[in-house]
Design a protein around this motif. Sequence first.
Motif: not given
Length: 357
Positions: A109-111, A127-130, A147-149
């Motif tokens: 998860i990144v900003a 890996a997938k980047v959210i 929430t994105a976890i």
Amino acid sequence: MKEKATLASLSPYVPGKPMAEVQAEYGIAKVVKLASNENPFGSSQKVQAALKDALTDLEYYPDGGAKELKAKLVEFHGVKESQLLIGAGLDDVIQIISRSLLNSGDEIIVADPTFSQYELHAVIEGAKVIKVPVDDKGQMDLTGMLTAISERTKIIWLCNPNNPTGTYLPQKEIANFIARVPEDILVISDEAYQEYVTIEKESSSLPLLSTYSNLLVMRTFSKAYGLAGLRIGYAMIPEALNRAFEIVRPPFNTSSLAQRGAVVALEDQGFIEQTVAVNQVELAKWESFMLEQGLPYYHSQANFIFFDTQQDSQLIAKKLLEDGFIIRAGLRTGWLRITIGHKEDNQQLRDHLVKLL
Ligand SMILES: *Cc1c(COP(=O)(O)O)cnc(C)c1O
């Protein structure tokens, strides 16, 4: 020959144009580079002197364990040696972390926007980047990140102050956030610009290391210390990850000169204080300018400012290049990032900008 499948969607990094190239291309005598958040005051004189003395013994490999630097960091931060990972800049550290932890199908998860290397290395590892958009003040949306976890989340990358928005989140908010993240997810606080923070006295997540076993804090010598050319940075890591990182880290990833320079740089905190004091004054002038011009911008706690030109920012960047100013476009449509430079250069750049806007 066939490249790794995950590379298909990626392109090589395009760095800011070197000053000599701009000089030659546009036939201008003076070029000012305010594109990569380097320190306009160079680096500590003490480092330069120490490096001259360190030019002997170059035929030997460096100390792969970086003993001297680690000892210095143990003293400087009050951490254990086993909590340190030394890299050829944070770019190297980010690669080591990603390569050590990420499997195909994992998520990070990144900003958005944030420093691009977190995403790059995640994608290379499959890996997938959210991406969680920053809020209207340019700040990381920590609630959105929680929430994105998902069950696949491996790493959450925080950047504080965030590049390119320059915004800073108080340590209390970071602490509250980590407390809500499951312990098997690594939370990383990239503090590349931590030295520049002035609104809060304890502006580092370091004190939280003793409370949270899933926190990692990164620092670099490339920004306030002015040693981007040496390539050295480090992380304070969960001890449980030491083994994995030391397997993945190339054995001689940092040069003997870089290690020596870093040690001496830490000893000259006066240089950092001067750098930060001038930055604060000059940053305030940039913020006043944005207000005067009616240009939306984010409050910065770093050595750069990110603002909305409200027009084609690529075109403005191109015109500024012709005037000898290298700045950073392409991070968000319409926006530009400008590194805070010398007083005179900042003023000249503002004068040029007024004419273009
Ligand atoms: C510049 C920067 C880095 C990388 O710095 P190194 O020169 O590789 O140490 C890492 N993170 C952020 C947020 C940066 O802006």
